[in-house]
Enzyme design. Structure first.
Site, short mmCIF file in Angstrom:
data_model
loop_
_atom_site.label_atom_id
_atom_site.label_comp_id
_atom_site.label_asym_id
_atom_site.label_seq_id
_atom_site.Cartn_x
_atom_site.Cartn_y
_atom_site.Cartn_z
N VAL A 152 0.81 -1.22 0.00
CA VAL A 152 0.00 0.00 0.00
C VAL A 152 0.84 1.27 0.00
CG1 VAL A 152 -0.21 0.23 2.51
CG2 VAL A 152 -2.06 1.04 1.04
N ALA B 163 5.36 -5.69 7.11
CA ALA B 163 4.01 -5.69 6.55
C ALA B 163 4.00 -4.96 5.21
CB ALA B 163 3.03 -5.03 7.49
N ASP B 164 3.26 -5.49 4.27
CA ASP B 164 3.03 -4.80 3.02
C ASP B 164 1.74 -3.99 3.06
OD1 ASP B 164 4.97 -5.74 0.57
OD2 ASP B 164 4.91 -7.17 2.22
N ARG B 165 0.79 -4.46 3.86
CA ARG B 165 -0.44 -3.69 4.06
C ARG B 165 -1.12 -4.19 5.32
NH1 ARG B 165 -4.69 -1.51 -0.33
NH2 ARG B 165 -2.80 -1.58 -1.58
N ALA C 213 -1.24 -8.16 5.70
CA ALA C 213 -0.68 -8.86 4.54
C ALA C 213 0.83 -8.70 4.57
CB ALA C 213 -1.25 -8.27 3.25
#
Length: 365
Positions: free
Chosen positions: A93, A254-256, A264
């Protein structure tokens, strides 16, 4: 000294090609948005914070030598190129949030009657470049907040596992979240780095992180480079590790992060969280506020990128899987908030259930 994955001077951008590590250290020139999209999509640069920074700086490099007839034409160029960069890897994100912020700035500058075309371009370049330094400062704050949270939990838990006589801790991390995944210092690896600086890191374990082996290739590379006491383990060893080695905490990136705390992150994170819960090991997510997406109510709404079969069936040019076998290769999985002890940010550590309210107050939303 931590590794430098991004080299930038106005008009010039280079990234350390992470596909070649740890065998070869080679910097690749990024001459514009098309190059930026390619190095992100091919995972020559990866890690949600680094993706956003490289994406935005690739746009800065492209527009720096250009001349624009009007502010409107500059704004249109910015909007089109930012939307394109977001499509390179949609799960992370940070790139989308950075694009929204920069587009909002471009819209405001376009409307401002006292801002000329050269002024607008200059202010836009300044804003993209400021992201680089902000990421480093945010990472250091994440590192300090996370280290203190882990040490406090250990100190207040009678007979806490994963500690030595002087209060040093043993921790596990997954994928790569260090200087190679950010502008510098790192998120989850920044927490580990801060523990080391405090003299409180007894040992760090890192997973190999199949199928791209970011842990074996990148995290292990950083840990060896900085001479941390470290051990590489297979992804399939985590349950045995937590049972046998008295790990004090698991820290991942974390990526999102959704509004409810669902997270995620690199594929394999979910199963580590399940195992940590079973063994009573605290499970922390370390992420900047730019990785938290309050517009998404839960992890069910996060788009999960799927990668090519070849990443599973081959190592380099060598096939390791039986020809003709079908593959399922999601790049990420979603860890439910119920498995997460705390989410470490540059503004503090939050339990998942309090995340949305706390971040809303912090950001004045």
């Amino acid at each position: 000294m931590s590794l430098q994955s991004i080299k930038y001077n106005r008009g010039s951008l280079e990234i350390l090609d992470q596909l070649l590590l740890p065998v070869q250290s080679k910097y690749v020139a990024v001459r514009g948005v098309e190059d930026g999209w390619k190095v992100i999509n091919k995972m020559q640069v990866r890690g949600a914070p680094a993706i956003a920074i490289v994406g935005c700086l690739s746009l800065a490099v492209e527009i720096y030598p250009e001349e624009f007839e009007s502010k409107k034409s500059l704004r249109q160029e910015i909007e089109g190129k930012l939307n394109y960069l977001v499509s390179a890897r949609p799960t992370a994100v940070n790139m989308k949030i950075a694009a929204d912020e920069l587009l909002s700035l471009a819209n405001d500058l376009t409307k401002a009657e006292d801002v000329s075309v050269p002024d607008m371009k200059q202010r836009f370049l300044n804003a993209t470049e400021a992201m680089l330094q902000k990421d480093i400062a945010d990472n250091r704050a994440i590192g300090a907040n996370g280290a203190q949270a882990i040490l406090k939990r250990v100190a207040t838990t009678l007979g806490a596992a994963g500690t030595s006589g002087n209060g040093s801790v043993r921790v596990l991390t997954h994928c790569n979240t260090g200087s190679l995944a950010t502008a510098g210092y790192g998120t989850a690896l920044g927490v580990i780095r801060n523990l080391h600086e405090l003299g409180k890191l007894e040992h760090v374990y890192c997973t190999e992180t199949r199928p791209y082996n970011q842990g074996a290739r990148l995290t292990a590379y950083e840990l060896v480079h900085e001479k941390f006491p470290a051990t590489l383990v297979l992804d399939s060893m985590v349950a045995a590790l937590l049972r046998a080695k008295n790990v004090a905490a698991v820290v991942v990136g974390a990526d999102r992060v959704a509004a409810n705390g669902d997270t995620a992150n690199k594929i394999g994170t979910y199963q580590i969280a399940v195992v940590a819960k079973h063994h009573g090991v605290p499970f922390y997510v370390a992420a900047p506020l730019t990785s938290i997406d309050l517009q998404i109510p839960s992890g069910d709404h996060i788009i999960i990128e799927e990668r090519p079969d070849r990443e599973m069936t081959h190592v380099g040019e060598h096939r390791i899987a039986a020809p003709g076998i079908n593959c399922w290769n999601p790049a990420f999985d979603v860890t439910p908030a119920s498995l997460i002890t705390g989410i470490i940010t540059e503004r503090g550590v939050f339990e998942p259930q309090e995340l949305k309210e706390a971040i809303t107050k912090l950001l004045g939303l």
